[in-house]
Design a protein around this motif. Structure first.
Motif, PDB file in Angstrom:
ATOM      1  N   ILE A 179       0.839  -1.199   0.000  1.00 59.70           N
ATOM      2  CA  ILE A 179       0.000   0.000   0.000  1.00 59.70           C
ATOM      3  C   ILE A 179       0.877   1.252   0.000  1.00 59.70           C
ATOM      4  O   ILE A 179       0.638   2.202  -0.766  1.00 59.70           O
ATOM      5  N   ALA A 180       1.895   1.255   0.856  1.00 61.54           N
ATOM      6  CA  ALA A 180       2.783   2.424   0.926  1.00 61.54           C
ATOM      7  C   ALA A 180       3.534   2.617  -0.385  1.00 61.54           C
ATOM      8  O   ALA A 180       3.689   3.755  -0.867  1.00 61.54           O
ATOM      9  N   VAL A 181       4.002   1.530  -0.985  1.00 64.63           N
ATOM     10  CA  VAL A 181       4.726   1.635  -2.249  1.00 64.63           C
ATOM     11  C   VAL A 181       3.800   2.135  -3.354  1.00 64.63           C
ATOM     12  O   VAL A 181       4.199   2.937  -4.207  1.00 64.63           O
ATOM     13  N   GLY A 182       2.552   1.667  -3.351  1.00 62.66           N
ATOM     14  CA  GLY A 182       1.602   2.139  -4.359  1.00 62.66           C
ATOM     15  C   GLY A 182       1.395   3.645  -4.295  1.00 62.66           C
ATOM     16  O   GLY A 182       1.371   4.332  -5.332  1.00 62.66           O
ATOM     17  N   VAL A 183       1.255   4.169  -3.086  1.00 67.62           N
ATOM     18  CA  VAL A 183       1.092   5.622  -2.929  1.00 67.62           C
ATOM     19  C   VAL A 183       2.353   6.350  -3.373  1.00 67.62           C
ATOM     20  O   VAL A 183       2.295   7.374  -4.082  1.00 67.62           O
ATOM     21  N   ALA A 184       3.523   5.816  -2.983  1.00 65.04           N
ATOM     22  CA  ALA A 184       4.786   6.462  -3.355  1.00 65.04           C
ATOM     23  C   ALA A 184       4.994   6.458  -4.865  1.00 65.04           C
ATOM     24  O   ALA A 184       5.506   7.439  -5.440  1.00 65.04           O
ATOM     25  N   LEU A 185       4.576   5.384  -5.539  1.00 62.61           N
ATOM     26  CA  LEU A 185       4.791   5.304  -6.983  1.00 62.61           C
ATOM     27  C   LEU A 185       3.877   6.246  -7.756  1.00 62.61           C
ATOM     28  O   LEU A 185       4.244   6.722  -8.837  1.00 62.61           O
ATOM     29  N   ALA A 235      11.678  -3.878 -10.742  1.00 62.23           N
ATOM     30  CA  ALA A 235      12.548  -2.702 -10.775  1.00 62.23           C
ATOM     31  C   ALA A 235      12.250  -1.836 -11.995  1.00 62.23           C
ATOM     32  O   ALA A 235      12.260  -0.598 -11.907  1.00 62.23           O
ATOM     33  N   PHE A 236      11.963  -2.460 -13.139  1.00 61.58           N
ATOM     34  CA  PHE A 236      11.628  -1.678 -14.334  1.00 61.58           C
ATOM     35  C   PHE A 236      10.245  -1.056 -14.209  1.00 61.58           C
ATOM     36  O   PHE A 236      10.043   0.117 -14.546  1.00 61.58           O
ATOM     37  N   ALA A 237       9.283  -1.829 -13.716  1.00 63.32           N
ATOM     38  CA  ALA A 237       7.924  -1.312 -13.579  1.00 63.32           C
ATOM     39  C   ALA A 237       7.865  -0.157 -12.587  1.00 63.32           C
ATOM     40  O   ALA A 237       7.092   0.789 -12.775  1.00 63.32           O
ATOM     41  N   PHE A 238       8.702  -0.210 -11.540  1.00 66.27           N
ATOM     42  CA  PHE A 238       8.708   0.835 -10.525  1.00 66.27           C
ATOM     43  C   PHE A 238       9.664   1.969 -10.846  1.00 66.27           C
ATOM     44  O   PHE A 238      10.012   2.758  -9.983  1.00 66.27           O
ATOM     45  N   MET A 239      10.130   2.018 -12.099  1.00 63.10           N
ATOM     46  CA  MET A 239      10.923   3.148 -12.623  1.00 63.10           C
ATOM     47  C   MET A 239      12.275   3.309 -11.943  1.00 63.10           C
ATOM     48  O   MET A 239      12.798   4.417 -11.816  1.00 63.10           O
ATOM     49  N   LEU A 240      12.865   2.212 -11.516  1.00 67.41           N
ATOM     50  CA  LEU A 240      14.205   2.266 -10.939  1.00 67.41           C
ATOM     51  C   LEU A 240      15.282   1.992 -11.975  1.00 67.41           C
ATOM     52  O   LEU A 240      16.410   2.455 -11.826  1.00 67.41           O
ATOM     53  N   THR A 241      14.969   1.224 -12.984  1.00 68.57           N
ATOM     54  CA  THR A 241      15.941   0.861 -14.013  1.00 68.57           C
ATOM     55  C   THR A 241      15.401   1.250 -15.381  1.00 68.57           C
ATOM     56  O   THR A 241      14.189   1.369 -15.580  1.00 68.57           O
ATOM     57  N   SER A 242      16.326   1.423 -16.316  1.00 68.68           N
ATOM     58  CA  SER A 242      15.927   1.843 -17.656  1.00 68.68           C
ATOM     59  C   SER A 242      16.005   0.724 -18.683  1.00 68.68           C
ATOM     60  O   SER A 242      15.489   0.869 -19.781  1.00 68.68           O
ATOM     61  N   GLU A 243      16.653  -0.378 -18.335  1.00 70.71           N
ATOM     62  CA  GLU A 243      16.783  -1.486 -19.281  1.00 70.71           C
ATOM     63  C   GLU A 243      15.682  -2.504 -19.047  1.00 70.71           C
ATOM     64  O   GLU A 243      15.336  -2.816 -17.908  1.00 70.71           O
ATOM     65  N   VAL A 292       8.554   6.466 -19.309  1.00 70.78           N
ATOM     66  CA  VAL A 292       7.804   6.628 -18.061  1.00 70.78           C
ATOM     67  C   VAL A 292       6.311   6.748 -18.345  1.00 70.78           C
ATOM     68  O   VAL A 292       5.474   6.164 -17.648  1.00 70.78           O
ATOM     69  N   LEU A 293       5.963   7.493 -19.381  1.00 70.00           N
ATOM     70  CA  LEU A 293       4.554   7.716 -19.710  1.00 70.00           C
ATOM     71  C   LEU A 293       3.839   6.409 -20.033  1.00 70.00           C
ATOM     72  O   LEU A 293       2.707   6.175 -19.605  1.00 70.00           O
ATOM     73  N   PHE A 294       4.512   5.544 -20.791  1.00 68.38           N
ATOM     74  CA  PHE A 294       3.897   4.278 -21.205  1.00 68.38           C
ATOM     75  C   PHE A 294       4.502   3.084 -20.461  1.00 68.38           C
ATOM     76  O   PHE A 294       4.494   1.961 -20.972  1.00 68.38           O
ATOM     77  N   ARG A 295       5.029   3.331 -19.260  1.00 74.31           N
ATOM     78  CA  ARG A 295       5.744   2.288 -18.531  1.00 74.31           C
ATOM     79  C   ARG A 295       4.881   1.051 -18.297  1.00 74.31           C
ATOM     80  O   ARG A 295       5.328  -0.074 -18.488  1.00 74.31           O
ATOM     81  N   TYR A 296       3.641   1.246 -17.909  1.00 75.95           N
ATOM     82  CA  TYR A 296       2.814   0.103 -17.531  1.00 75.95           C
ATOM     83  C   TYR A 296       2.223  -0.613 -18.743  1.00 75.95           C
ATOM     84  O   TYR A 296       1.665  -1.692 -18.597  1.00 75.95           O
ATOM     85  N   ALA A 322      12.943   6.534  -4.532  1.00 73.93           N
ATOM     86  CA  ALA A 322      13.769   5.503  -5.160  1.00 73.93           C
ATOM     87  C   ALA A 322      14.417   4.596  -4.119  1.00 73.93           C
ATOM     88  O   ALA A 322      14.443   3.369  -4.269  1.00 73.93           O
ATOM     89  N   THR A 323      14.924   5.188  -3.056  1.00 71.99           N
ATOM     90  CA  THR A 323      15.545   4.370  -1.999  1.00 71.99           C
ATOM     91  C   THR A 323      14.525   3.458  -1.338  1.00 71.99           C
ATOM     92  O   THR A 323      14.782   2.260  -1.114  1.00 71.99           O
ATOM     93  N   PHE A 324      13.360   4.002  -1.023  1.00 78.41           N
ATOM     94  CA  PHE A 324      12.322   3.196  -0.365  1.00 78.41           C
ATOM     95  C   PHE A 324      11.861   2.043  -1.257  1.00 78.41           C
ATOM     96  O   PHE A 324      11.752   0.896  -0.818  1.00 78.41           O
ATOM     97  N   VAL A 325      11.606   2.337  -2.531  1.00 75.55           N
ATOM     98  CA  VAL A 325      11.112   1.308  -3.444  1.00 75.55           C
ATOM     99  C   VAL A 325      12.195   0.256  -3.706  1.00 75.55           C
ATOM    100  O   VAL A 325      11.906  -0.945  -3.783  1.00 75.55           O
ATOM    101  N   ALA A 326      13.445   0.698  -3.839  1.00 73.49           N
ATOM    102  CA  ALA A 326      14.534  -0.253  -4.079  1.00 73.49           C
ATOM    103  C   ALA A 326      14.695  -1.211  -2.902  1.00 73.49           C
ATOM    104  O   ALA A 326      14.888  -2.420  -3.094  1.00 73.49           O
ATOM    105  N   ARG A 327      14.620  -0.705  -1.704  1.00 72.53           N
ATOM    106  CA  ARG A 327      14.749  -1.574  -0.540  1.00 72.53           C
ATOM    107  C   ARG A 327      13.530  -2.490  -0.396  1.00 72.53           C
ATOM    108  O   ARG A 327      13.665  -3.632   0.062  1.00 72.53           O
ATOM    109  N   PHE A 328      12.376  -1.996  -0.791  1.00 76.34           N
ATOM    110  CA  PHE A 328      11.190  -2.858  -0.782  1.00 76.34           C
ATOM    111  C   PHE A 328      11.362  -4.024  -1.745  1.00 76.34           C
ATOM    112  O   PHE A 328      10.999  -5.165  -1.424  1.00 76.34           O
ATOM    113  N   ILE A 329      11.917  -3.779  -2.944  1.00 80.49           N
ATOM    114  CA  ILE A 329      12.115  -4.859  -3.914  1.00 80.49           C
ATOM    115  C   ILE A 329      13.093  -5.889  -3.365  1.00 80.49           C
ATOM    116  O   ILE A 329      12.901  -7.103  -3.519  1.00 80.49           O
ATOM    117  N   GLY A 330      14.160  -5.438  -2.707  1.00 78.56           N
ATOM    118  CA  GLY A 330      15.093  -6.375  -2.100  1.00 78.56           C
ATOM    119  C   GLY A 330      14.429  -7.220  -1.022  1.00 78.56           C
ATOM    120  O   GLY A 330      14.662  -8.426  -0.935  1.00 78.56           O
TER     121      GLY A 330
END
Length: 479
Positions: free
Chosen positions: A50-56, A185-193, A127-131, A74-82
């Motif tokens: 829930i928190a990550v959804g709001v942050a994203l 990581a890609f869906a949450f806009m942390l990586t570009s590849e 980013v615009l068409f990320r999903y 970015a830090t919060f989402v990256a640590r959540f993925i880990g």
């Protein structure tokens, strides 16, 4: 976790990096109750999602205008993925027996470690068409996990009985977990590849060491003794034996010189014939002469395995390159096939369920329309009987309406209701039975006051009937 530099200045990892320890023995007690032990983490994950959804949502707008996810998000989402990868690996995939911490901080000592780059420059159109862009990768990851779900109980039994996850299955699960992590990581806009590596990494060329990890200096490679590029010659004392040029046969004395004479060389034990070598033009001040041809060069040591690196702190081998075996790749193919099959099967079941729902709703509508016509006919007959027919006429109309209710109840009981509508169907059946009983009592009442009291009770039951019939249709439709 530190911020990664901009892509324009340096070249940080463009995907989530993944490292883990190899398969180890697991305690059967923790394997038996693995899902129960992970329940606190599941509850924590629900809150974090829930928190990550709001942050994203906030991060998406920021990245759309600035081309970069805000540092804090970015830090919060990256640590959540880990953290999510550690919970997946522990509870669902059985990759490790070590209980994960609730902390979101990076834990590189844990058997499963994820390093997600932060602060990476992003393409605004991406980013615009990320999903929309992530759909193929998310489908592939979901299919693989669905296929694993089909054999999850079998894998649990294997680990419980043997106390260890088979190596090929371990490799396949690790590759799937890494792919799913990179997808997040890609869906949450942390990586570009775009996510890659479902079937592992390509094998390095034979004899090549693994490439250095980000921030790691390349290892020094020393040329083995006796290699063609560099030869080290053992140092020989001139007091023990005079230096002899390699191109002169040891048993042949050297020619005399007008300046100085060469000391007599003691005979050398007979050796195998040596091919004649022409003497190069070298000066006496050069490096020591090369080793004679009959000297055998030692075999170079084998290179370090490209898929392993050693943690400096604990000395535990960690897999950083997932070079999968053929068996592991076959397992992934089987999981994908099973995943597709499970989705097709569930889709077919869903299609049959929808068809049954539509059929049931149509039957309910038809039965209700037939009952409604019988009710209107009863009202019309009651008005006629009130004018000229008397109580006997009303009894005949009541018996006809009671028969319509009996037919409705029979049709209701013949329906195959879905599980979510069973309770509503039972309530409607009970109310219908009460209406049938009340109509039967009305058909034999001759006293006007008693008739009016029972008729009022029937009217209340009919109102409940209408509400319960509408609730049953909604339950059948899944509303």
């Amino acid at each position: 976790m530190t911020m990664a530099p901009d892509e324009s200045t340096e070249h940080p990892p463009r995907v989530a990096e993944f490292s883990l320890e190899g398969p180890r023995r697991q305690r059967r007690a923790t394997v038996a109750f693995r899902l129960l032990l992970a329940i606190p983490h599941f509850a924590y994950l629900f809150v974090l999602f829930i928190a990550v959804g709001v942050a994203l949502v906030v991060g998406w707008f920021a990245a759309l205008f600035t081309g970069r996810l805000p540092a804090g998000i970015a830090t919060f989402v990256a640590r959540f993925i880990g953290y999510l990868a550690r919970i997946y690996g522990y509870s669902f995939l059985l990759l490790t027996d070590e209980y994960p911490s609730f902390s979101l901080d990076d834990d590189h000592d844990y058997p499963i470690s994820v390093s997600v780059p932060e602060g990476m420059r992003l393409n605004r159109w991406s980013v615009l068409f990320r999903y929309f862009l992530i759909l193929p990768a998310s489908i592939a990851g979901s299919v693989a996990l669905a296929g694993y779900s089909v054999i999850a109980v079998l894998v649990w039994l294997i680990v419980f009985v043997s106390g260890r996850l088979p190596t090929s299955l371990f490799e396949a699960e690790a590759a799937i977990l890494r792919y799913v992590t990179r997808t997040y990581a890609f869906a949450f806009m942390l990586t570009s590849e775009y996510p890659r590596g479902m079937f592992g990494d390509p094998a390095l060329a034979p004899g090549l060491a693994r490439p250095p990890a980000p921030g790691e200096s390349a290892p020094e490679v020393s040329t083995p003794e006796g290699s063609p590029t560099e030869v080290s010659t053992p140092e020989v004392s001139t007091q023990e034996r005079p230096t002899v040029a390699p191109w002169i046969v040891p048993s042949t004395p050297a020619p005399s010189s007008p300046v100085e004479s060469v000391p007599e060389v003691s005979p050398v034990p007979e050796v195998s014939p040596v091919p004649e070598v022409s003497a190069p033009d070298v000066s006496t001040s050069e490096a020591p002469p090369p080793v004679p041809a009959w000297t055998s060069a030692p075999t170079p040591p084998p290179p370090l395995s490209p898929s392993l690196t050693t943690t400096a702190s604990a000395g535990v081998p960690r897999i950083t390159r997932l070079v999968l075996s053929k068996a592991a790749k076959r397992i992934i193919v089987v999981l994908l096939v099973l995943g597709v099959g499970s989705y097709v099967a569930s889709g077919s079941v869903g299609a049959f369920r929808v068809r049954d729902q539509i059929t049931t709703i149509h039957k309910l509508d038809d039965n209700y329309q037939e009952l409604n016509q019988a009710s209107q006919k009863f009202v019309s007959s009651s008005q006629t009987c009130a004018v000229s027919g008397g109580i006997t006429c009303l009894h005949a109309a009541l018996i006809q309406f009671q028969g319509a209710m009996v037919r409705y109840r029979a049709e209701l009981r013949s329906l195959s209701l879905p599980a979510q509508a069973v309770d509503e169907g039972q309530q409607l059946d009970d109310t219908t039975s009460q209406i049938i009983d009340s109509l039967g009592r009305l058909a034999i009442i001759d006293d006007a006051a008693s008739y009016q009291a029972e008729a009022t009770k029937v009217q209340g039951l009919l109102n409940d009937f209408d509400q319960q019939e509408a609730a049953l249709r909604d339950a059948v439709a899944g509303r």
